[in-house]
Write an enzyme that holds these catalytic residues in place. Structure first.
Site, PDB file in Angstrom:
ATOM      1  N   ILE A  36       0.822  -1.216   0.000  1.00 36.93           N
ATOM      2  CA  ILE A  36       0.000   0.000   0.000  1.00 36.93           C
ATOM      3  C   ILE A  36       0.857   1.268   0.000  1.00 36.93           C
ATOM      4  CG2 ILE A  36      -0.231   0.166   2.533  1.00 36.93           C
ATOM      5  CD1 ILE A  36      -3.205   0.675   0.202  1.00 36.93           C
ATOM      6  N   ALA A  85      -4.698  -1.901   6.273  1.00 38.20           N
ATOM      7  CA  ALA A  85      -4.851  -0.828   7.262  1.00 38.20           C
ATOM      8  C   ALA A  85      -3.926  -1.063   8.440  1.00 38.20           C
ATOM      9  CB  ALA A  85      -6.298  -0.763   7.753  1.00 38.20           C
ATOM     10  N   THR A 128      -4.167  -1.154  12.158  1.00 44.54           N
ATOM     11  CA  THR A 128      -5.323  -1.298  13.053  1.00 44.54           C
ATOM     12  C   THR A 128      -4.955  -1.497  14.523  1.00 44.54           C
ATOM     13  OG1 THR A 128      -5.400  -3.684  12.616  1.00 44.54           O
ATOM     14  CG2 THR A 128      -6.779  -2.266  11.223  1.00 44.54           C
ATOM     15  N   TYR A 184      -5.587   6.337  15.686  1.00 41.61           N
ATOM     16  CA  TYR A 184      -6.130   5.399  14.702  1.00 41.61           C
ATOM     17  C   TYR A 184      -7.342   6.000  13.991  1.00 41.61           C
ATOM     18  CZ  TYR A 184      -8.889   1.420  13.012  1.00 41.61           C
ATOM     19  OH  TYR A 184      -9.653   0.576  12.244  1.00 41.61           O
ATOM     20  N   TRP A 198     -15.738  -3.571  15.450  1.00 40.90           N
ATOM     21  CA  TRP A 198     -15.523  -4.760  16.282  1.00 40.90           C
ATOM     22  C   TRP A 198     -15.406  -6.028  15.435  1.00 40.90           C
ATOM     23  CZ3 TRP A 198     -18.639  -4.609  21.503  1.00 40.90           C
ATOM     24  CH2 TRP A 198     -18.553  -3.337  22.078  1.00 40.90           C
TER      25      TRP A 198
END
Length: 286
Positions: free
Chosen positions: A39, A62, A64, A127, A152
């Site tokens: 990325i 991502a 995370t 984040y 979640w």
């Protein structure tokens, strides 16, 4: 279905997309290895898309690690914002639509109300800030975008709350779990199905969408459900978040309104506990 390219294929959602693609008979899909789809490698992304010529790109890549992000600000920003911008630019140059996965953590979550897509985004940790900035760069770079905020996330793959609870439940007789943070668990297999539903719809209803499973729960009740369903005997004590301080502040209430995605793409969303039953069944099979 036109060819689909998945960035971040090795992660939890990437693995679920692979499973669901097989179940649905989707063969026009590419899951490149991480070194072939970095990325942060702008020229590499351009070359990858130029060669593959996908109609859709799904971005699962991502940063995370919510607490680590407080210390690794530049890395989180690079992956979640700069990388998202590189990918959006590559999509623009190669005529691809982008499905970009984001998070409920773009919201402050300080009031009890269902969060809509156009509610003010006001993240309270690094984040969340970097994910919101990633959304903004995608929106400003590429008109053909679907941004899907989720919450979640768990599955039978990778590391997540469900697998952690099952591991701890097998090792301990008693656990303290936070009871004053409320949201909705999302089974990544369900999210993968929703993503393919959006692609299959051939709708150009671009924009921001919310997707989680249906229902509302706390981390405490989520843990209780995991142990009940898996028939694990462990005493679970509810504690306030203040009793378990973390580097990053979490939203107290981040339940998202899913009306838009359901109405636009005619998507049926399972109740969170029903999906948890299915996930635990799959974990036991493994």
């Amino acid at each position: 279905m036109n060819e689909i390219l998945v960035i971040g294929a090795g992660g939890q959602l990437g693995q679920c997309l692979k499973v669901v693609a097989e179940r649905r008979g989707i063969t026009e899909i590419i899951f490149p290895a991480e070194q072939d789809a970095n990325i942060l490698d702008q020229s590499g992304l351009n070359e990858l898309l130029a060669a593959a010529q996908p109609a859709f790109v799904i971005n699962c890549a991502a940063y995370t690690a919510v607490d680590k992000a407080e210390d690794e600000v530049e890395l989180a920003k690079a992956i979640n914002e700069t990388g998202a911008g590189y990918l959006a630019s590559a999509c623009l140059a190669n005529g691809a639509a982008l499905l970009h996965v984001s998070t409920d953590f773009v919201f402050e979550g300080n009031e009890v109300k269902l969060l809509k897509e156009d509610d003010e985004a006001k993240p309270i940790n690094v984040y969340g800030v970097t994910k919101l900035d990633g959304e903004k760069v995608v929106v400003s770079t590429l008109p053909a975008h679907f941004i899907i905020r989720t919450s979640w996330l768990y599955s039978e793959y990778a590391n997540n709350f469900v697998k952690t609870m099952l591991k701890l439940g097998a090792e301990r007789d008693e656990l303290n779990i936070i009871a004053d943070q409320v949201g909705t668990p999302t089974y990544a297999i369900d999210l993968a199905n929703a993503i393919f539903d959006i692609i299959a719809s051939s709708s150009a209803s671009y924009g921001v969408y919310h997707y989680s499973n249906e229902g509302v729960t706390s981390w405490f009740d989520f843990a209780k459900a995991i142990f009940d369903i898996s028939e694990t005997v462990v005493k679970v004590n509810p504690i306030p978040g203040s009793a378990y301080p973390t580097k990053a502040i979490r939203p107290a209430f981040s339940v998202m309104d899913k009306s838009k995605i359901k109405n636009t793409f005619n998507i049926e969303i399972p109740y969170w506990r029903d999906s948890l039953v299915e996930c635990i069944k799959q974990i036991k099979i493994q």
